[in-house]
Design a protein around this motif. Structure first.
Motif, PDB file in Angstrom:
ATOM      1  N   GLN A  75       0.940  -1.306  -0.045  1.00  0.00           N
ATOM      2  CA  GLN A  75       0.181   0.034  -0.045  1.00  0.00           C
ATOM      3  C   GLN A  75       0.834   1.363   0.052  1.00  0.00           C
ATOM      4  O   GLN A  75       0.423   2.095  -0.581  1.00  0.00           O
ATOM      5  CB  GLN A  75      -1.030   0.040   1.247  1.00  0.00           C
ATOM      6  CG  GLN A  75      -1.940  -0.970   1.113  1.00  0.00           C
ATOM      7  CD  GLN A  75      -2.834  -0.863   2.538  1.00  0.00           C
ATOM      8  OE1 GLN A  75      -2.344  -0.475   3.410  1.00  0.00           O
ATOM      9  NE2 GLN A  75      -3.902  -1.743   2.353  1.00  0.00           N
ATOM     10  N   ILE A  76       1.988   1.259   0.662  1.00  0.00           N
ATOM     11  CA  ILE A  76       2.777   2.265   0.702  1.00  0.00           C
ATOM     12  C   ILE A  76       3.958   2.335  -0.479  1.00  0.00           C
ATOM     13  O   ILE A  76       4.070   3.606  -0.880  1.00  0.00           O
ATOM     14  CB  ILE A  76       3.676   2.363   2.031  1.00  0.00           C
ATOM     15  CG1 ILE A  76       2.914   2.091   3.246  1.00  0.00           C
ATOM     16  CG2 ILE A  76       4.766   3.279   2.262  1.00  0.00           C
ATOM     17  CD1 ILE A  76       3.674   1.832   4.734  1.00  0.00           C
ATOM     18  N   HIS A  77       4.397   1.282  -0.959  1.00  0.00           N
ATOM     19  CA  HIS A  77       5.192   1.486  -2.122  1.00  0.00           C
ATOM     20  C   HIS A  77       4.665   0.903  -3.502  1.00  0.00           C
ATOM     21  O   HIS A  77       4.045  -0.055  -3.443  1.00  0.00           O
ATOM     22  CB  HIS A  77       6.421   0.651  -1.653  1.00  0.00           C
ATOM     23  CG  HIS A  77       7.107   1.088  -0.297  1.00  0.00           C
ATOM     24  ND1 HIS A  77       7.858   2.355  -0.233  1.00  0.00           N
ATOM     25  CD2 HIS A  77       7.024   0.278   0.929  1.00  0.00           C
ATOM     26  CE1 HIS A  77       8.137   2.436   1.052  1.00  0.00           C
ATOM     27  NE2 HIS A  77       7.760   1.263   1.790  1.00  0.00           N
ATOM     28  N   ASP A  78       5.280   1.449  -4.537  1.00  0.00           N
ATOM     29  CA  ASP A  78       4.912   0.927  -5.881  1.00  0.00           C
ATOM     30  C   ASP A  78       5.876  -0.059  -6.098  1.00  0.00           C
ATOM     31  O   ASP A  78       7.177   0.201  -6.374  1.00  0.00           O
ATOM     32  CB  ASP A  78       5.135   2.063  -6.934  1.00  0.00           C
ATOM     33  CG  ASP A  78       4.774   1.536  -8.367  1.00  0.00           C
ATOM     34  OD1 ASP A  78       4.271   0.277  -8.456  1.00  0.00           O
ATOM     35  OD2 ASP A  78       4.925   2.368  -9.078  1.00  0.00           O
ATOM     36  N   LEU A  79       5.469  -1.326  -6.303  1.00  0.00           N
ATOM     37  CA  LEU A  79       6.223  -2.537  -6.341  1.00  0.00           C
ATOM     38  C   LEU A  79       6.255  -3.292  -7.925  1.00  0.00           C
ATOM     39  O   LEU A  79       6.808  -4.267  -7.946  1.00  0.00           O
ATOM     40  CB  LEU A  79       5.894  -3.488  -5.196  1.00  0.00           C
ATOM     41  CG  LEU A  79       6.136  -3.116  -3.812  1.00  0.00           C
ATOM     42  CD1 LEU A  79       5.871  -4.225  -2.815  1.00  0.00           C
ATOM     43  CD2 LEU A  79       7.804  -2.758  -3.711  1.00  0.00           C
ATOM     44  N   SER A  80       5.645  -2.451  -8.627  1.00  0.00           N
ATOM     45  CA  SER A  80       5.241  -2.997  -9.909  1.00  0.00           C
ATOM     46  C   SER A  80       6.712  -3.460 -10.781  1.00  0.00           C
ATOM     47  O   SER A  80       6.483  -4.519 -11.372  1.00  0.00           O
ATOM     48  CB  SER A  80       4.545  -1.952 -10.572  1.00  0.00           C
ATOM     49  OG  SER A  80       4.993  -0.665 -10.956  1.00  0.00           O
ATOM     50  N   ALA A  81       7.526  -2.863 -10.764  1.00  0.00           N
ATOM     51  CA  ALA A  81       8.836  -3.021 -11.525  1.00  0.00           C
ATOM     52  C   ALA A  81       9.332  -4.373 -10.683  1.00  0.00           C
ATOM     53  O   ALA A  81       9.981  -5.166 -11.584  1.00  0.00           O
ATOM     54  CB  ALA A  81      10.045  -1.827 -11.280  1.00  0.00           C
ATOM     55  N   LEU A  82       9.570  -4.291  -9.227  1.00  0.00           N
ATOM     56  CA  LEU A  82       9.952  -5.518  -8.872  1.00  0.00           C
ATOM     57  C   LEU A  82       9.188  -6.782  -9.357  1.00  0.00           C
ATOM     58  O   LEU A  82       9.864  -7.923  -9.610  1.00  0.00           O
ATOM     59  CB  LEU A  82       9.830  -5.531  -7.447  1.00  0.00           C
ATOM     60  CG  LEU A  82      10.264  -6.569  -6.404  1.00  0.00           C
ATOM     61  CD1 LEU A  82      11.712  -6.883  -6.733  1.00  0.00           C
ATOM     62  CD2 LEU A  82      10.095  -6.251  -5.193  1.00  0.00           C
ATOM     63  N   LEU A  83       7.723  -6.596  -9.085  1.00  0.00           N
ATOM     64  CA  LEU A  83       6.773  -7.799  -9.524  1.00  0.00           C
ATOM     65  C   LEU A  83       7.067  -8.046 -11.086  1.00  0.00           C
ATOM     66  O   LEU A  83       7.177  -9.377 -11.424  1.00  0.00           O
ATOM     67  CB  LEU A  83       5.467  -7.441  -9.311  1.00  0.00           C
ATOM     68  CG  LEU A  83       5.405  -7.363  -7.565  1.00  0.00           C
ATOM     69  CD1 LEU A  83       3.813  -7.024  -7.405  1.00  0.00           C
ATOM     70  CD2 LEU A  83       5.614  -8.606  -6.841  1.00  0.00           C
ATOM     71  N   ASN A  84       7.223  -7.279 -11.899  1.00  0.00           N
ATOM     72  CA  ASN A  84       7.410  -7.648 -13.282  1.00  0.00           C
ATOM     73  C   ASN A  84       8.935  -8.166 -13.389  1.00  0.00           C
ATOM     74  O   ASN A  84       9.059  -9.260 -14.080  1.00  0.00           O
ATOM     75  CB  ASN A  84       7.374  -6.356 -14.240  1.00  0.00           C
ATOM     76  CG  ASN A  84       6.191  -5.678 -14.202  1.00  0.00           C
ATOM     77  OD1 ASN A  84       5.261  -6.120 -14.234  1.00  0.00           O
ATOM     78  ND2 ASN A  84       6.021  -4.214 -14.816  1.00  0.00           N
ATOM     79  N   THR A  85       9.650  -7.957 -12.837  1.00  0.00           N
ATOM     80  CA  THR A  85      11.214  -8.349 -12.957  1.00  0.00           C
ATOM     81  C   THR A  85      10.955  -9.869 -12.523  1.00  0.00           C
ATOM     82  O   THR A  85      11.342 -10.936 -12.842  1.00  0.00           O
ATOM     83  CB  THR A  85      12.174  -7.818 -12.158  1.00  0.00           C
ATOM     84  OG1 THR A  85      12.524  -6.455 -12.757  1.00  0.00           O
ATOM     85  CG2 THR A  85      13.567  -8.553 -12.288  1.00  0.00           C
ATOM     86  N   HIS A  86      10.277  -9.852 -11.076  1.00  0.00           N
ATOM     87  CA  HIS A  86       9.982 -11.355 -10.669  1.00  0.00           C
ATOM     88  C   HIS A  86       9.372 -12.297 -11.559  1.00  0.00           C
ATOM     89  O   HIS A  86       9.931 -13.594 -11.720  1.00  0.00           O
ATOM     90  CB  HIS A  86       9.215 -11.364  -9.219  1.00  0.00           C
ATOM     91  CG  HIS A  86       8.639 -12.388  -8.584  1.00  0.00           C
ATOM     92  ND1 HIS A  86       9.589 -13.460  -8.086  1.00  0.00           N
ATOM     93  CD2 HIS A  86       7.490 -12.945  -8.625  1.00  0.00           C
ATOM     94  CE1 HIS A  86       8.927 -14.438  -7.625  1.00  0.00           C
ATOM     95  NE2 HIS A  86       7.326 -14.263  -8.107  1.00  0.00           N
ATOM     96  N   ARG A  87       8.147 -12.131 -12.469  1.00  0.00           N
ATOM     97  CA  ARG A  87       7.508 -12.614 -12.988  1.00  0.00           C
ATOM     98  C   ARG A  87       8.103 -13.081 -14.465  1.00  0.00           C
ATOM     99  O   ARG A  87       7.942 -14.104 -14.645  1.00  0.00           O
ATOM    100  CB  ARG A  87       6.173 -12.132 -13.424  1.00  0.00           C
ATOM    101  CG  ARG A  87       5.313 -11.871 -12.346  1.00  0.00           C
ATOM    102  CD  ARG A  87       3.843 -11.248 -12.264  1.00  0.00           C
ATOM    103  NE  ARG A  87       3.174 -11.326 -11.078  1.00  0.00           N
ATOM    104  CZ  ARG A  87       2.395 -10.012 -10.884  1.00  0.00           C
ATOM    105  NH1 ARG A  87       2.518  -8.843 -11.939  1.00  0.00           N
ATOM    106  NH2 ARG A  87       1.926 -10.172  -9.801  1.00  0.00           N
ATOM    107  N   GLN A  88       9.347 -12.184 -14.837  1.00  0.00           N
ATOM    108  CA  GLN A  88       9.792 -12.456 -16.024  1.00  0.00           C
ATOM    109  C   GLN A  88      10.766 -13.386 -15.562  1.00  0.00           C
ATOM    110  O   GLN A  88      11.193 -14.528 -16.453  1.00  0.00           O
ATOM    111  CB  GLN A  88      10.503 -11.378 -16.427  1.00  0.00           C
ATOM    112  CG  GLN A  88       9.638 -10.217 -17.133  1.00  0.00           C
ATOM    113  CD  GLN A  88      10.383  -8.919 -17.465  1.00  0.00           C
ATOM    114  OE1 GLN A  88      11.501  -8.927 -17.412  1.00  0.00           O
ATOM    115  NE2 GLN A  88       9.555  -8.059 -17.970  1.00  0.00           N
ATOM    116  N   SER A  89      11.470 -13.686 -14.429  1.00  0.00           N
ATOM    117  CA  SER A  89      12.468 -14.590 -14.059  1.00  0.00           C
ATOM    118  C   SER A  89      12.011 -15.951 -13.659  1.00  0.00           C
ATOM    119  O   SER A  89      12.707 -16.872 -13.393  1.00  0.00           O
ATOM    120  CB  SER A  89      13.469 -14.096 -13.025  1.00  0.00           C
ATOM    121  OG  SER A  89      12.790 -13.741 -11.979  1.00  0.00           O
ATOM    122  N   SER A  90      10.468 -15.838 -13.347  1.00  0.00           N
ATOM    123  CA  SER A  90      10.151 -17.268 -12.849  1.00  0.00           C
ATOM    124  C   SER A  90      10.002 -18.192 -13.836  1.00  0.00           C
ATOM    125  O   SER A  90       9.532 -17.991 -15.326  1.00  0.00           O
ATOM    126  CB  SER A  90       8.618 -16.756 -12.198  1.00  0.00           C
ATOM    127  OG  SER A  90       8.949 -16.260 -11.167  1.00  0.00           O
TER     128      SER A  90
END
Length: 91
Positions: A76-91
């Motif tokens: 809720q506090i932080h925009d984590l979209s870039a981290l999640l996109n990287t996580h999904r690309q490497s999964s």
């Protein structure tokens, strides 16, 4: 001259161009348990964004509901979209 150690770490990580260097640094800085907890935090973010309930995440990852709730609050506090996109690309 006083340097903020956390800022120094961030600068060093940002300057790393090789994943192996980052892995070596994090392995030296973090215990196996800490590395696992960080990886779980990223999984929590991902599952929350996908709409999985906090209770289901807690059960699936074997972590306490408070851990999942902290992850939800961080999202809720932080925009984590870039981290999640990287996580999904490497999964």
């Amino acid at each position: 001259m006083s340097t903020d150690p956390y800022r120094s770490l961030l600068n060093h990580l940002a300057s790393c161009t090789d994943d192996t260097d980052i892995e070596k640094l994090l392995s030296a800085l973090l215990t196996d348990k800490e590395q696992h907890e960080i990886a779980n935090r990223i999984r929590i973010f991902d599952l929350l964004e996908r709409g999985v309930t906090q209770r289901d995440i807690s059960e699936q990852l074997g972590v306490g509901i408070a851990t999942v709730s902290r992850g939800a609050k961080a999202m809720q506090i932080h925009d984590l979209s870039a981290l999640l996109n990287t996580h999904r690309q490497s999964s």
